[in-house]
Design a protein around this motif. Sequence first.
Motif, short mmCIF file in Angstrom:
data_model
loop_
_atom_site.label_atom_id
_atom_site.label_comp_id
_atom_site.label_asym_id
_atom_site.label_seq_id
_atom_site.Cartn_x
_atom_site.Cartn_y
_atom_site.Cartn_z
N UNK A 7 51.59 -19.57 23.56
CA UNK A 7 51.22 -18.87 22.32
C UNK A 7 50.26 -17.72 22.64
N UNK A 8 49.34 -17.96 23.55
CA UNK A 8 48.41 -16.90 23.94
C UNK A 8 49.17 -15.69 24.48
N UNK A 9 50.17 -15.94 25.31
CA UNK A 9 51.00 -14.84 25.83
C UNK A 9 51.74 -14.14 24.70
N UNK A 10 52.21 -14.90 23.73
CA UNK A 10 52.93 -14.31 22.58
C UNK A 10 52.02 -13.37 21.80
N UNK A 11 50.74 -13.67 21.80
CA UNK A 11 49.77 -12.83 21.10
C UNK A 11 49.14 -11.78 22.01
N UNK A 12 49.69 -11.62 23.23
CA UNK A 12 49.26 -10.54 24.10
C UNK A 12 48.40 -10.90 25.29
N UNK A 44 61.99 -13.42 25.63
CA UNK A 44 62.08 -14.57 24.74
C UNK A 44 61.67 -14.18 23.34
N UNK A 45 61.73 -15.14 22.47
CA UNK A 45 61.43 -14.94 21.06
C UNK A 45 59.93 -15.05 20.81
N UNK A 46 59.25 -13.94 20.79
CA UNK A 46 57.80 -13.91 20.62
C UNK A 46 57.37 -14.62 19.34
N UNK A 47 58.07 -14.38 18.25
CA UNK A 47 57.70 -15.01 16.97
C UNK A 47 57.81 -16.53 17.04
N UNK A 48 58.82 -17.03 17.73
CA UNK A 48 58.98 -18.48 17.89
C UNK A 48 57.74 -19.08 18.55
#
Length: 163
Positions: A7-12, A44-48
């Motif tokens: 999740x941290x990676x998904x948020x940058x 991958x699906x960042x929002x997921x």
Amino acid sequence: MILHVVAACAYGFDRIKAKEWINQEGLGMNLTAAEAAFVNTGVGNTEQFKVQVEGMWALSWALGLVPRLDFSKGCDNQFALLLPNLKVLQPATLLRSKVNRPSFSEVVEACDLAYCLHWGIQQVRLTGEAMPSKVVPYVVIERRRALEWLICDDDWDSLSLDT
């Protein structure tokens, strides 16, 4: 912990630092194929991965780190402060020392409630009715995913969330 770093990676969050933390914690073998691809390449699906923060909230409740699991509210804005600070490669040992799990029956009850709420969301979608204002579908669904995972033998990516 895997959900936290993904999740941290998904948020940058920096992927190199994320991989360093995963290796430090010895968690490399615990990533799903989708999580590994996302952390390693950003594909991958960042929002997921962003919405899975709600599953992390449910898992934190199941570890006794969060006092109440209220499906009508999203996770607390200060949630990240409960988790290891990835920026400084803080180990998860402090978090693990705070674990005080509820009973298995409490987890099953929460999972049952999540199932019922998810079923209601599906009914509203099928009938075209308005969603009750306090219900945020992804909050219920991601928390249900986490609770189902706790009480079954399925892999995270193979969970059935049928209603």
